[in-house]
Design an enzyme around this catalytic site. Sequence first.
Site, short mmCIF file in Angstrom:
data_model
loop_
_atom_site.label_atom_id
_atom_site.label_comp_id
_atom_site.label_asym_id
_atom_site.label_seq_id
_atom_site.Cartn_x
_atom_site.Cartn_y
_atom_site.Cartn_z
N GLU A 280 0.84 -1.19 0.00
CA GLU A 280 0.00 0.00 0.00
C GLU A 280 0.88 1.24 0.00
O GLU A 280 1.81 1.34 0.77
CB GLU A 280 -0.91 -0.03 1.24
CG GLU A 280 -1.93 1.06 1.25
CD GLU A 280 -2.60 1.23 -0.12
OE1 GLU A 280 -3.28 0.30 -0.56
OE2 GLU A 280 -2.41 2.28 -0.75
N LYS B 182 8.31 -1.58 -2.37
CA LYS B 182 7.69 -0.83 -1.28
C LYS B 182 8.77 -0.22 -0.37
O LYS B 182 8.71 0.96 -0.03
CB LYS B 182 6.77 -1.78 -0.49
CG LYS B 182 6.28 -1.25 0.82
CD LYS B 182 5.27 -0.13 0.68
CE LYS B 182 4.86 0.34 2.05
NZ LYS B 182 3.76 1.23 2.09
N CYS C 164 6.25 4.19 8.69
CA CYS C 164 6.90 3.49 7.57
C CYS C 164 8.36 3.86 7.33
O CYS C 164 9.20 2.98 7.18
CB CYS C 164 6.13 3.75 6.29
SG CYS C 164 4.64 2.76 6.18
N ARG D 181 8.19 23.47 11.41
CA ARG D 181 7.52 23.16 10.14
C ARG D 181 7.52 24.34 9.19
O ARG D 181 6.87 24.26 8.13
CB ARG D 181 6.07 22.74 10.44
CG ARG D 181 5.95 21.47 11.24
CD ARG D 181 6.38 20.26 10.42
NE ARG D 181 6.19 19.02 11.15
CZ ARG D 181 6.19 17.84 10.57
NH1 ARG D 181 6.38 17.74 9.27
NH2 ARG D 181 6.04 16.74 11.28
C1 UDX Z 1 4.69 7.27 3.72
C2 UDX Z 1 4.67 7.18 2.20
O1 UDX Z 1 4.50 8.49 1.65
C3 UDX Z 1 3.56 6.26 1.73
O2 UDX Z 1 3.60 6.10 0.32
C4 UDX Z 1 3.72 4.89 2.40
O3 UDX Z 1 2.65 4.05 2.06
C5 UDX Z 1 3.78 5.04 3.91
O4 UDX Z 1 4.80 5.97 4.28
P1 UDX Z 1 3.23 8.56 5.54
O5 UDX Z 1 4.30 8.14 6.49
O6 UDX Z 1 1.82 8.31 5.90
O7 UDX Z 1 3.46 7.87 4.12
O8 UDX Z 1 3.36 10.15 5.29
P2 UDX Z 1 4.32 11.06 4.39
O9 UDX Z 1 3.49 12.10 3.79
O10 UDX Z 1 5.17 10.27 3.48
O11 UDX Z 1 5.23 11.79 5.49
C6 UDX Z 1 6.21 11.09 6.25
C7 UDX Z 1 6.97 12.05 7.15
O12 UDX Z 1 7.84 12.88 6.38
C8 UDX Z 1 6.06 13.01 7.93
O13 UDX Z 1 6.56 13.16 9.25
C9 UDX Z 1 6.16 14.30 7.16
O14 UDX Z 1 5.92 15.43 7.96
C10 UDX Z 1 7.62 14.25 6.69
N1 UDX Z 1 7.88 15.05 5.49
C11 UDX Z 1 7.28 14.72 4.30
C12 UDX Z 1 8.74 16.14 5.56
O15 UDX Z 1 9.29 16.44 6.62
N2 UDX Z 1 8.98 16.86 4.42
C13 UDX Z 1 8.40 16.57 3.22
O16 UDX Z 1 8.69 17.27 2.24
C14 UDX Z 1 7.53 15.46 3.16
#
Ligand code: UDX
Length: 460
Positions: A163, A218, A274, A440
């Site tokens: 996923e 993945k 993840c 942020r």
């Molecule tokens: C991630 C993957 O994007 C997704 O495809 C996979 O299925 C699960 O892991 P998720 O962990 O839910 O998803 O959120 P994501 O939007 O990827 O953000 C992960 C972390 O990175 C967050 O803490 C977010 O704040 C941080 N992040 C993300 C940043 O600090 N900067 C960015 O530019 C993007």
Amino acid sequence: MRTIKKITCIGAGYVGGPTMSVVAQRCPEIEVTIVDSNTARIAAWNDSDLSNLPVYEPGLDEVVAEARGRNLFFSADVDKAIEEADMIFISVNTPTKTYGKGKGQAADLKFIELCARQIAAVATSDKIVVEKSTLPVRTAEALKSILHNTGNDVKFHILSNPEFLAEGTAVHDLQNPDRVLIGGEDDDAIQALVDIYSHWVPREKIITTNLWSSELSKLVANAFLAQRVSSINAISELCEVTGADVNEVSRAIGMDSRIGPKFLKASVGFGGSCFQKDILNLVYIARTYNLHAVADYWEQVILLNDHQKVRFAENIIKTLYNTVNGKKIAFLGWAFKKDTNDTRESAAIYVADHLLNEEAEVVVYDPKVSAEQIYKDLDYLGTRSPEDNRRLVTIATDPYEAMRDAHAIAVLTEWDEFMSYDWAKIKAGMKKPSFVFDGRKLLNRKQLEELGFVYYAIGE
Ligand code: UDX
Ligand code: ADP
């Protein structure tokens, strides 16, 4: 060619719940049952008040409202649901091991194995078993072995269908995926799953591969995404000492179509269930094959992320005249990103832990995370006693209350509502000088400085 009439998903968490709700919504002729051994969680999924669903995701309540009771069911009767299903998704948690070989790096497959054994014990007809949880490469092999050696002589086909949804945008991501990936060995089984996704995903976006490529993809997708965040976070530190602005750098490099604009937002550090887990897994696999250069390369993504969190906390301490003992520091946000109530690996936990070691008084406000969860996250670290966590940390249900009399505010999650607060009112109620540490880059520097705040943001 088999037609799937009944689907069961084991695990009603952040992945299983939203994913299967969307499958049910899009495939009204298929009966979808989501089961979980956690009866409280199932009760919450069945709650008539949709604001009590155990997973907060924008738009999820509408999907559940449409399908629940029609062809979507939540149940704690795992055996019955296994027995009746043509296709079983395994969507249980696979945390990093906290004991034994691979401790701190390898994925703990205990829950997966228990599921496989339960399926083998209960099934009396052929099943397609789909791995949905993120798993180390070659888990399918283990699944296959358990199912075939302990089953009641029924046929199992194993598929890997990782996923890619991101929390906070899960419903949108599920409705409009960039791609759907299906790995497997049996063409009929693969086709059965392709047919399900074809209800709403264009065929050219459904990729089929062998099992191992699917499993590895993945981990690699998450490693690449996390690597981008660590890369820009490394540059944020350089920006702070050179006078460049990391947002400007992100924009300038992101407009190169070869680089692209996404995942270039500097932050206090990535969290979530993840990224760290999957990279640690990749590192573990590489080391298992003696590929130390490969392992070291990916491990650096995690080390930089840890550095970013510590650096943020250290900067707070240094700026508050090298002591935070007894000082009230208000945390805006505890979730690992906005629009979710998930806190797994959230940077906020580690920043708080660092400040609590210096006896700071932390007050947390998050619009979706419960007090119980926040204390659970801190207690889980084992750094100090639960009594000390409760002595030093208070949870506020009102943001203005959280910030009153604070020496400093730390923005840990990018919730939209933080931007629209009455910052003049907040300033009036705070200790002077009033510091804001924006992990942020969410707030408006000009506005805050005009109000008299001392404003610090990552990468500026
Ligand atoms: C991630 C993957 O994007 C997704 O495809 C996979 O299925 C699960 O892991 P998720 O962990 O839910 O998803 O959120 P994501 O939007 O990827 O953000 C992960 C972390 O990175 C967050 O803490 C977010 O704040 C941080 N992040 C993300 C940043 O600090 N900067 C960015 O530019 C993007
Ligand atoms: P994810 O983010 O991967 O969805 P969660 O922890 O949110 O992870 O959800 C996993 C769910 O799987 C939990 O609700 C847990 O109770 C459930 N679970 C784990 N093992 C089993 C099992 N053997 N049978 C049924 N449910 C299980």
